[in-house]
Design a protein around this motif. Structure first.
Motif, PDB file in Angstrom:
ATOM      1  N   LEU A  37     -29.354   6.744  41.566  1.00  0.00           N
ATOM      2  CA  LEU A  37     -28.377   6.841  40.480  1.00  0.00           C
ATOM      3  C   LEU A  37     -26.980   7.114  41.031  1.00  0.00           C
ATOM      4  N   VAL A  38     -25.993   6.456  40.412  1.00  0.00           N
ATOM      5  CA  VAL A  38     -24.604   6.593  40.862  1.00  0.00           C
ATOM      6  C   VAL A  38     -23.713   6.886  39.653  1.00  0.00           C
TER       7      VAL A  38
ATOM      8  N   ILE B 214     -23.466  16.029  40.794  1.00  0.00           N
ATOM      9  CA  ILE B 214     -24.115  15.869  42.094  1.00  0.00           C
ATOM     10  C   ILE B 214     -25.571  16.320  42.059  1.00  0.00           C
ATOM     11  N   ARG B 215     -25.941  17.084  41.049  1.00  0.00           N
ATOM     12  CA  ARG B 215     -27.332  17.534  40.907  1.00  0.00           C
ATOM     13  C   ARG B 215     -28.220  16.469  40.264  1.00  0.00           C
TER      14      ARG B 215
ATOM     15  N   VAL C 147     -21.699  20.853  49.698  1.00  0.00           N
ATOM     16  CA  VAL C 147     -22.501  20.776  48.479  1.00  0.00           C
ATOM     17  C   VAL C 147     -23.362  19.517  48.511  1.00  0.00           C
ATOM     18  N   GLY C 148     -24.565  19.614  47.944  1.00  0.00           N
ATOM     19  CA  GLY C 148     -25.431  18.448  47.866  1.00  0.00           C
ATOM     20  C   GLY C 148     -26.279  18.290  49.117  1.00  0.00           C
ATOM     21  N   SER C 149     -26.657  17.043  49.379  1.00  0.00           N
ATOM     22  CA  SER C 149     -27.544  16.742  50.506  1.00  0.00           C
ATOM     23  C   SER C 149     -27.357  15.282  50.881  1.00  0.00           C
TER      24      SER C 149
ATOM     25  N   HIS D 263     -28.004  13.454  47.678  1.00  0.00           N
ATOM     26  CA  HIS D 263     -27.147  13.787  46.530  1.00  0.00           C
ATOM     27  C   HIS D 263     -25.780  14.192  47.083  1.00  0.00           C
ATOM     28  N   LYS D 264     -24.837  13.261  47.033  1.00  0.00           N
ATOM     29  CA  LYS D 264     -23.580  13.519  47.722  1.00  0.00           C
ATOM     30  C   LYS D 264     -22.405  12.828  47.040  1.00  0.00           C
TER      31      LYS D 264
END
Length: 334
Positions: A147-148, A165-166, A191-193, A196-197
């Motif tokens: 998802l974007v 971002i979650r 933040v994120g990974s 998920h960025k």
């Protein structure tokens, strides 16, 4: 011009305009109409209904932040950006807006106009709205999909960091104020990974931006669209419609003018529109209102805030059944 958030204006203190098409509320006519025969009272109600429904939201009066009244949105825009074709004055409108936000601190309190404490309530309301939409609009609620999202008017990355971002594997940020975008990069660095960025940081004004075709599941537009003129508002969404994936949608979250058709903020060069004003612009964009919800938990002195979910697909025909459960389907804006 700033696409970064909320310049909260006090929602009280503006007088009602004496517009020639103004229809007084029922409480002001109750005593006089009660003396009329039933047939005339019914006719009067019918006429009021026709006038109310036919009133163009663009022809309803509004005010500016100094209390000046305008008879219509067209009159206000002529003063703000000049006659059609006057690109010099229109360009200055946008430059002045950006200049205002360039003088604002790149912090949560700064981008929220000194109301940083509303951040939690804002994010909570947005998350509830977003989760419902994802479950209804995306295949399997978006699970097991890449998802974007596009965060328009991203400012310092407040909404991306605390919400988007979650739920999205990639988030692109769009913001014309360079210092805000620099702060967003810093705020999102840890933040994120990997899955998920924040991916792209576009330092481009909204009225000049064209998103990549069919890249986004959600385009999030919050506390920024008020800086666009009506024509640029429509142009942006017309460009962005082709940038949504199948099943994708827009979320527009903005302040609402309730005591006038619009309120022009002369300091940051933005306009707060009424609910009918927004719906008319959505109609001009060819968008369908899928769902709308009021934001709760904000201080009373601020404008009301509303969330709109908008789709580009035509609402499906639903066959009537005996079931009392209403399906949640898009409604074309009339």
């Amino acid at each position: 011009m700033s696409f970064s958030l909320y310049s909260p204006l006090v929602s009280t203190g503006y007088s009602h305009c004496n517009h020639q098409n103004h229809i007084p509320p029922p409480s002001t006519t109750k005593k006089t109409t009660s003396a009329l025969p039933p047939s005339l009272r019914q006719r009067r109600r019918e006429l009021r209904s026709v006038l109310t429904c036919s009133l163009d939201p663009m022809e309803v009066c509004g005010v500016d932040s100094e209390g000046k009244e305008f008879n219509s949105a067209q009159e206000m825009w002529r003063e703000a950006i000049g006659e059609e074709g006057d690109e010099t004055k229109k360009t200055q409108w946008y430059r002045d807006g950006v200049s205002y936000w360039e003088g604002v601190e790149a912090s949560v309190d700064g981008v929220l106009g000194g109301y940083g404490h509303v951040n939690d309530a804002d994010i909570t309301g947005s998350e509830v709205f977003l989760k419902t939409l994802m479950q209804e609009r995306l295949v399997n609620g978006g699970t097991n999909q890449h998802l974007v999202a596009l965060d328009c008017g991203s400012g310092i990355g407040r909404i991306t960091k605390n919400l988007l971002i979650r739920y999205f594997n990639e988030v692109d940020l769009l913001e014309p104020v360079a210092q805000f975008l620099d702060a967003a990069r810093e705020n999102l660095a840890s933040v994120g990974s990997e899955t998920h960025k924040a991916t792209n940081f576009f330092c481009v004004p909204l009225q000049e931006f064209t998103p990549a075709a069919q890249r986004y599941d959600v385009i999030w537009v919050q506390w920024c669209i008020g800086h666009l003129t009506d024509d640029d508002f429509v142009s942006f969404f017309n460009r962005a419609k082709g940038c949504l994936k199948p099943g994708g949608f827009f979320v527009v979250k903005e302040n609402l003018a309730k005591k006038a058709g619009f309120v022009l903020d002369k300091e940051d060069r933005s306009i707060t529109r009424s609910n009918p004003y927004f719906k008319e612009l959505f109609r001009r964009c060819g968008l369908h209102l899928y769902q709308a919800k009021d934001q709760k938990g904000l201080p009373e002195e601020l404008f009301a805030v509303k969330m709109y979910a908008l789709t580009v697909d035509t609402p499906p025909k639903v066959h009537r059944t005996r079931s009392k459960t209403r399906s949640n389907r898009p409604q074309i804006i009339k």
